[in-house]
Structures are given as C-alpha cells and as structure tokens.
Design a protein around this motif. Structure first.
Motif, PDB file in Angstrom:
ATOM      1  N   ARG A  70       1.878   6.454   1.505  1.00 36.34           N
ATOM      2  CA  ARG A  70       1.474   7.397   0.712  1.00 36.34           C
ATOM      3  C   ARG A  70       0.562   7.129  -0.286  1.00 36.34           C
ATOM      4  O   ARG A  70       1.237   7.546  -1.026  1.00 36.34           O
ATOM      5  CB  ARG A  70       1.821   8.340   0.512  1.00 36.34           C
ATOM      6  N   PRO A  71      -0.979   6.321  -0.009  1.00 31.24           N
ATOM      7  CA  PRO A  71      -1.186   5.511  -0.786  1.00 31.24           C
ATOM      8  C   PRO A  71      -1.802   6.550  -2.103  1.00 31.24           C
ATOM      9  O   PRO A  71      -2.040   7.786  -1.798  1.00 31.24           O
ATOM     10  CB  PRO A  71      -2.414   4.610  -0.792  1.00 31.24           C
ATOM     11  N   TYR A  72      -2.143   6.582  -3.431  1.00 37.49           N
ATOM     12  CA  TYR A  72      -2.746   7.329  -4.094  1.00 37.49           C
ATOM     13  C   TYR A  72      -4.066   6.824  -3.660  1.00 37.49           C
ATOM     14  O   TYR A  72      -4.284   5.914  -4.359  1.00 37.49           O
ATOM     15  CB  TYR A  72      -2.576   6.142  -5.528  1.00 37.49           C
ATOM     16  N   ARG A  73      -5.171   8.003  -3.911  1.00 34.30           N
ATOM     17  CA  ARG A  73      -5.936   7.738  -2.650  1.00 34.30           C
ATOM     18  C   ARG A  73      -6.992   9.349  -4.108  1.00 34.30           C
ATOM     19  O   ARG A  73      -7.493   9.361  -4.638  1.00 34.30           O
ATOM     20  CB  ARG A  73      -6.247   8.196  -1.765  1.00 34.30           C
TER      21      ARG A  73
ATOM     22  N   VAL B 100      -2.566  -4.858  -1.030  1.00 27.10           N
ATOM     23  CA  VAL B 100      -3.105  -4.784  -1.320  1.00 27.10           C
ATOM     24  C   VAL B 100      -4.661  -5.417  -1.319  1.00 27.10           C
ATOM     25  O   VAL B 100      -5.672  -5.591  -0.764  1.00 27.10           O
ATOM     26  CB  VAL B 100      -3.646  -3.252  -2.356  1.00 27.10           C
TER      27      VAL B 100
ATOM     28  N   GLU C  92       1.779  11.725  -2.479  1.00 26.18           N
ATOM     29  CA  GLU C  92       1.055  10.778  -2.256  1.00 26.18           C
ATOM     30  C   GLU C  92       2.428  10.014  -3.100  1.00 26.18           C
ATOM     31  O   GLU C  92       2.325  10.811  -3.850  1.00 26.18           O
ATOM     32  CB  GLU C  92      -0.471  10.387  -3.047  1.00 26.18           C
ATOM     33  N   SER C  93       2.005   8.588  -3.567  1.00 23.67           N
ATOM     34  CA  SER C  93       2.974   7.639  -4.315  1.00 23.67           C
ATOM     35  C   SER C  93       2.387   7.605  -4.967  1.00 23.67           C
ATOM     36  O   SER C  93       1.328   6.872  -5.671  1.00 23.67           O
ATOM     37  CB  SER C  93       2.748   6.721  -3.319  1.00 23.67           C
ATOM     38  N   SER C  94       2.859   8.882  -6.252  1.00 23.75           N
ATOM     39  CA  SER C  94       2.287   8.498  -7.725  1.00 23.75           C
ATOM     40  C   SER C  94       3.363   9.241  -8.709  1.00 23.75           C
ATOM     41  O   SER C  94       4.729   9.940  -8.094  1.00 23.75           O
ATOM     42  CB  SER C  94       1.430   9.810  -7.620  1.00 23.75           C
TER      43      SER C  94
ATOM     44  N   SER D 284       3.816  -5.219   6.371  1.00 26.13           N
ATOM     45  CA  SER D 284       3.382  -4.014   4.858  1.00 26.13           C
ATOM     46  C   SER D 284       2.742  -5.189   3.676  1.00 26.13           C
ATOM     47  O   SER D 284       3.412  -6.289   3.543  1.00 26.13           O
ATOM     48  CB  SER D 284       3.420  -3.576   4.960  1.00 26.13           C
TER      49      SER D 284
ATOM     50  N   ASN E 197      -1.505   5.935 -12.061  1.00 25.48           N
ATOM     51  CA  ASN E 197      -1.065   4.899 -11.078  1.00 25.48           C
ATOM     52  C   ASN E 197      -1.053   3.667 -11.908  1.00 25.48           C
ATOM     53  O   ASN E 197      -0.624   2.630 -11.541  1.00 25.48           O
ATOM     54  CB  ASN E 197      -1.262   4.808  -9.678  1.00 25.48           C
TER      55      ASN E 197
ATOM     56  N   PRO F  97       0.920  -1.471   0.134  1.00 23.10           N
ATOM     57  CA  PRO F  97      -0.103   0.032   0.239  1.00 23.10           C
ATOM     58  C   PRO F  97       0.687   1.579  -0.131  1.00 23.10           C
ATOM     59  O   PRO F  97      -0.072   1.799  -0.554  1.00 23.10           O
ATOM     60  CB  PRO F  97      -0.559  -0.436   1.272  1.00 23.10           C
ATOM     61  N   THR F  98       2.042   1.417   0.410  1.00 20.25           N
ATOM     62  CA  THR F  98       3.133   2.859   0.843  1.00 20.25           C
ATOM     63  C   THR F  98       2.246   3.749   2.039  1.00 20.25           C
ATOM     64  O   THR F  98       1.340   3.074   1.856  1.00 20.25           O
ATOM     65  CB  THR F  98       3.319   3.327  -0.356  1.00 20.25           C
TER      66      THR F  98
END
Ligand code: BGC
Length: 747
Positions: free
Chosen positions: A599-602, A682, A608-610, A679, A616, A596-597
């Motif tokens: 800083r998930p891409y939301r 997802v 964010e992880s992007s 971790s 993504n 998930p990281t």
C-alpha cells in the motif's frame, strides 16, 4: 579529449564517467605515497615467499609464544611492557608518544623471536591534523578527497610509530539516534562501499594498515541504543550490510573487527557462520580478525559463555584471531589446548593470519620509529591544506531562502552567536591528548579576516559550555544580536552527545540552544544557522523559521576557515546529505531505498502505508544539498534500451549551471527493478559523480552501471540477477526525476 574513468567498486562495480574535464582521481595521493610506507598485499612470488616465512616462523614458536601473538594489550589498566619483551603481547594499542613506542619496539628486540609489534590506534578522522568526521567526508561525495583525508591521517599517525588503525567503520547507519553514525558513511549501500574502498586506499597509501569494522550489522542496534541487539535476515545482511565490507576487503583491508552486538541472537564475536563462513570464506578475507574492545569477555554478559575460558574458546573457534583487551586468550587458551578443548591447529591458523599481515605490512624489515623525526611530519602545510580542501566540500547547504547567503555586500554588521564557533579547542572524537595542538580560529575571526574592516563583527558564546546547557548572559546576547544586520548562529552537539555510547531519543539542539535560536529568530533579524552536529537532527521546527541552514558535521582543524569561506561566498557549497534527515523521531528509520509495500504512499489516503500525524518523506532527503548557483539536468539518453545480463547499462545526461557562479554538483543515478521475484527497493543509488561546471556552462556526464550490480540475495544467501524492466532515475538528490527504462535480456 573525452576521458572515461573506469573504477571497480566492490559488489556493485558501478561506474560513472564524465566528459572532459575529468576529475583528477586519487593520483595526487598516490604520488605522495610513493615516498613513504605505502601498504598493499603482496602478490605472486612475494606472497608465496611470505607464506613460507610464516610457516618457518610458526614451526619455531612455542604454544605460549603463539598465544602471545593473539593478545592485543595497550596503554591503560595494568599494561606491563615486559609482556612485549617476553612475547606475551604481539600487538599493542593506544600509544601515541613515539618515544614510548620506540621503547616497546626496542623491547621486542630483546624477545626470543623478535616478532615485530602491530601498534593500533583509532585514527578515525585525524591524528594531530583533524579532517571532517567520516560522515562529513562522505558528504563531499568526492572520492579523491575522502582518500586524501585518510592518506594524511595515515601519514601523521605513522610518523608517530603507529602502524595500524581501527578504521574505516563501514557500518550502514539508518538510525540517527545511534551516537556512532558520524563514524560511517551514512545510509546508502553504494556510497558506503565507494567510501570504504577510498578510505582503505588512502590509509594504506599513507602507511597505516586498516581494520574494517564492525563485522557486522552494528549500525542496526535496536532503537539506536548502542550495543543493543540487531535482527537482520540473510537477504538484508548480504544486500545492505556486507557490500561495504566487501569493498574494503577488495581494496586490501588487512584486518577486520567484530561487532560488539548480537545479531539474530548470537554475539558476532562468537558467530562462526559470520566470521569463518562469511568473512573468511565467502568474502575471501585473508587478513586477521580482531575482537572489539573486551568483546570476548562480554560473551559472558551476552549469556553465551559461563566463564572466561568458555568465552575465549568460543571466540577463537568462531574465527576471532586476536583478543582486544579482554586478556582471556592469554589467560585460558593454553589450558584449553592442553585439555584438548581447542585444537592447536585453530591456534596455528590464527597465528598464521597475524604473521601473514605483519609480513605483508613489511614490519619485519621496517626500521623502528625515530621519535626525533615525528614532529616534522605532523601538522605539515600539505596536511593542513588537505584538511581545508575536504572541509570546504563537506558542508551541506540545506536552506537559503531569499539567497541570504553568501553574506551580501550591504551587510555592515554580523553577530556570531554560539560557543561552538569560538571555543579554542574544537572537540574531536578520539582526540589524542598530548599531541601538539592547532589553534583554531574562531568563526568571528575568520569572518573578520575574510570580510575586511568595513563589516563590524561581534560575537558571544551565549551558552556556558559547548554542550549548550546554560545561558551565559541571555540579555546581553540578545542585545548584541538585535544590533546586527545579520545573525550567524553556530549551534549543535558536542561532548557527551556524540560518539560511542551516545545514543539519543530526542534529536534536538541540546541544552538551551533551541530556546536561544527561537529568541534570535524573534529579534526579526535574518538568522543563518551553522549546525555542527555528529548526526542528522530533527530540524522541522527550525527549518520552518530559520531562512538559511548549513549542516556541517564537525569539520576538523580547518573547519572554521571553511565555514567562513562558505558564509562569505569564497567557496560555493557542494556537500550532499549521506543520510536522510527525519521530520520527527517517530519516523526513524527513514531512508530512501525502502521497499514499496503493498500500500504505497500515493494519495495521502487512509489505509496506505503512512502515519496519521506525519508525512512519510524525510525533511531533507538523502543526496540533497543546495548550491549558491542553480543546476539543471536534461537530455537523459541511454546508449541502448536493451542490455544483456552480462552487459552494462550506460548513457549520458546534460548538466547545466544556470546561475552566475561556478559550482560543483553531484549527478546521481538510481535504478529499480520494476518486477522481480522478491520485492525490490523503490530505487537504489548505482552511480554518482561530482562535477565542476562553470557559470552558464553545461557538461555532458556519462554513466555506466554493470547489470550485475543490480543483483540481490534471498534468505538462503543465493544471489539473483533477473532479466526484465529496470527504471533509471537521474537527478541531484534521491528524489531524482529524470527517468528512462531499460530492458535487461535473459540469456
Ligand atoms: C569501539 C571500537 C574501537 C575500540 C578501540 C571500541 O569500544 O567499538 O570501534 O576501535 O573500542 O578503541
């Protein structure tokens, strides 16, 4: 009567079952196999008797004869049949002519101990009859068909006298730049494990011993550049790369091949922790380990051996039992033993493993090949029928805007464009030159046959070679295209663009094919793109402009018949992507079961992880594939919301076919441990089933996943199975949106 299918699949033991009508399973292949040389490890008294025979034989062997058993030579540079007569080569490869094989088998009878030869070949997706490439077979998501393809490949290969194949390749592939992705089953651990076991069963039923390869991690070559280094921590190795090998071993794989690459700085061919500790120890592999082609010699290039003697010593001590083609075992091991740098016990252990396999394969009792009988056993009607059946299911419909497919009755003329639809000789990986050829119909001939005389079909290869490097007559092609109601463009990759050492940095249509497609679209006529590639390409621009796209990996001998059937609607496509298709090369590796990281891409915000210049998610996700009908899933219900650690998560879901055509859909069950000590991905596929549902009908599909399938490893190699909340996602691709939650209870 409801029937519950229970299958044991490797590490993950996940099962998914269907209420009637259940799939017929691999029964068909089993019945056919009873007639011939079905292979399996013997058990009980038979296995004990074999161990005694191995020891008796070993006791009679000279050191040179022992080392001869470890030497795999073959057709090619400097092969001398006398090596076989004098016991200096216990195995050969790359012979396909049964007469030559028979001569070698007869020569064995002149040797002192008459130890039969093991005879190997890369029968990757066929021998004389070709099946879809392994990645296309995986796209069927149909275990029975995958097993069937291996079965018929084995039957034909065995009929020529070959008794061993260098397959299945079970390397996990997440980088489409790597040219060998087509040899595997794609990015997913569970799918790869199911496919690995099915292929081993199929090959063995057909009488061909398997070599599961490449142990291990070869598919993670940095930048997708073949043979490049791989860096894989223990946790990832055990969770992602090992399960498919374990599945193959549990299914009975007789041999395993090392990887050409170095993992974490140590070439696999010299890695004792990997070969002896993990493969032969922890995974309990009883067969023998063969090096990859010259990989023992390559230890010198890797910089871990100063010369051939050191390379041979290191490989043997690491756990390599047989030397493929480097000739270093035969050249150096006797001296190494005499100099007491290699204990004779290490040689004996390698010989023991090879003899054990030969006895379990029944080679000491098997009659030699009868060359007069081979021709009648290849390209048979049942093999062709199987090739067609698999090809039909291996195509993935990626896009079908406005339902332009199947070809509508009002279409009166079709222009088929592209050399890949019409070359006489469809290129196959590892093509066995010299065998009888099957003349493959062209796509235009198939369309004409299937649509009848009322539809005018024209055709033009458009590009000069099948690699698509130059236009033939661009103006003529476009004129033909403009005059048709529908354009079917058959484009893709062949030649040097796929296979070993065919890594790419640009995942576009090779040569001028991209331009050609643009110009076809610019005619304003509807365009259907049939892609024949060995890997996922980047289709972002193409998908924005082309209304219908069928992804077919190279489909084998019956591929063009199957393409015709899908275009005309005789067959409703049902393949699913075994690899995510990236939006751009810069996204690679892109795969669905990532972590998930923090800083998930939301929300698509900064920090964010992007990427700032790319999304993504892939263009087409793992597990995706459309149908000419429409399916929906609902009524997800778990049998119990609380399950013990040694229990099974089970439930059901309703699959409805909302359209006017019968179809097949793959119900996919993904799971995620919500909070864990490490971790966790997802989501991960844990079960799937391909189900046939009639137009307007629905069906309840049951699934069950043993909780132990949800275990994972840490970097010390310890296995963890943790109580807590697990999310379940059910759907028809990896974006599955139906959800439920289960509590796994501690002891
Ligand atoms: C490949 C193997 C193959 C072997 C024999 C090697 O170069 O890596 O996968 O089985 O050649 O052809």
């Amino acid at each position: 009567m409801p029937r519950v299918l229970v299958r044991a699949f490797a590490l993950t033991l996940a099962t998914l079952s269907v209420l009637a009508p259940a799939l017929s399973g691999p029964a068909q292949a089993q019945t056919q196999a009873q007639a011939d040389h079905a292979l399996a490890w013997k058990t009980g008294r038979e296995a004990e008797a074999i161990e005694r025979r191995v020891e008796e034989l070993l006791a009679r062997m000279t050191l040179d004869e022992k080392i001869g058993q470890l030497n795999l030579t073959g057709r090619g540079d400097g092969f001398d049949p006398q090596w076989v007569a004098t016991g200096r080569s216990g195995a050969v490869m790359n012979f396909i002519d049964p007469k030559e094989i028979r001569q070698l088998q007869d020569l064995v009878q002149t040797s002192r101990l008459k130890i039969p030869l093991i005879i190997g070949l890369d029968a990757i997706h066929g021998f004389a009859t070709y099946f879809p490439q392994p990645i296309g077979q995986a796209a069927t998501f149909d275990v029975r068909l995958i097993e069937l393809a291996a079965y018929w490949t084995a039957r034909e290969t065995r009929a020529a006298g070959v008794n061993w194949t260098f397959a299945p390749m079970v390397d996990l592939t997440r980088d489409p730049r790597w040219g060998r992705v087509f040899e595997g089953a794609g990015e997913d651990v569970y799918l790869a494990s199911v496919v690995a076991a099915a292929r081993v069963r199929g090959y063995h039923h057909g009488g061909l011993a398997t070599s599961v390869k490449h142990f291990v991690g070869y598919g993670e070559a940095e930048a997708g550049r073949d043979y490049n280094s791989v860096w894989i921590p223990v946790s990832k190795l055990l969770d992602r790369h090992v399960p498919a090998f374990q599945a193959a071993i549990r299914a009975g794989a007789f041999t395993a091949m090392t990887s050409l690459s170095a993992m974490n700085g140590l070439p696999a061919t010299a890695d004792r922790t990997l070969l002896t500790g993990l493969l032969k120890g922890r995974l309990g592999f009883r067969g023998f380990v063969v090096s990859d082609f010259a990989s023992i010699e390559e230890l010198i290039h890797h910089g871990v051996a100063a010369d051939g003697a050191e390379a041979a010593r290191k490989a043997l001590i690491a756990g390599v039992d047989m030397d493929m083609f480097s000739g270093l075992f035969i050249r150096h091991l006797a001296d190494e033993v005499r100099a007491e740098r290699v204990p004779v016990a290490a040689i004996d252990e390698a010989v023991r493993r090879i003899l054990r396999v030969k006895f379990h394969m029944g080679l000491f009792e098997a009659p030699p090949v009868d060359p007069a009988a081979t021709a009648g056993q290849i390209i048979t009607p049942p093999a062709q029928a199987a090739a067609l059946e698999v090809a039909r299911e291996a195509m993935v419909l990626l896009k079908n805007d406005g339902d332009i497919l199947p070809i509508r009755p009002e279409i009166r003329s079709i222009a088929v464009v592209g050399a890949l639809g019409m070359s006489d000789d469809d290129w196959q990986y590892g093509d066995n030159v010299g065998l009888p050829r099957i003349r493959r119909p062209t796509v235009q001939a198939e369309l004409a046959r299937q649509l009848g005389p009322n539809v005018r079909i024209t055709a033009d290869p458009a590009v000069t070679t099948i690699c698509g490097t130059e236009f033939t007559d661009r103006e003529a092609t476009l004129k033909m295209a403009r005059e048709a109601d529908l354009i079917v463009a058959v484009l893709g990759e062949e030649c040097e663009f796929m296979g070993e050492s065919a890594s790419r940095t640009r995942l576009d249509l090779p040569g001028v094919q991209g331009r050609l497609l643009d110009e076809l679209v610019a005619t304003g006529k509807p365009v259907v793109l049939v892609l024949k590639t060995a890997r996922p390409l980047v289709l972002t621009d193409i998908a924005a402009r082309v209304p219908a796209i069928i992804q077919s990996f190279h489909l084998g001998s019956q591929g063009r018949v199957a393409i015709g059937e899908v275009l005309t609607g005789r067959v409703n496509p049902s393949g699913k992507l075994p690899m995510s298709m990236p939006r751009s090369v810069g996204q690679i590796p892109v795969y669905y079961d990532h972590l998930p990281t923090g800083r998930p891409y939301r929300r698509g915000e900064r920090y964010e992880s992007s990427f700032v210049d790319e999304r993504n998610d892939p263009l087409f996700p793992f597990g995706f594939g459309l149908s000419y009908t429409r399916f929906s899933l609902d009524q997800l219900a778990l049998d119990s919301a609380r399950v013990p650690l040694d229990g099974t998560i089970s439930g059901s879901v309703r699959l409805s076919n909302l359209g006017a055509r019968d179809g097949r859909e793959v119900v996919q069950v993904y799971m995620r441990q919500r909070v864990a000590s490490r971790s966790r991905p997802v989501r991960q596929l844990q079960a799937f089933e391909k189900v046939t549902v009639g137009a307007g009908a629905n069906q309840t599909v049951r699934f069950s996943v043993p909780v132990e399938a949800l275990a994972f490893h840490d970097d010390q190699g310890r296995r963890h199975l943790e109580p807590g909340l697990y999310d379940i996602f059910v759907g028809t691709d990896s974006r599955a949106e139906l959800t439920a939650t289960v509590t796994v209870m501690g002891r």
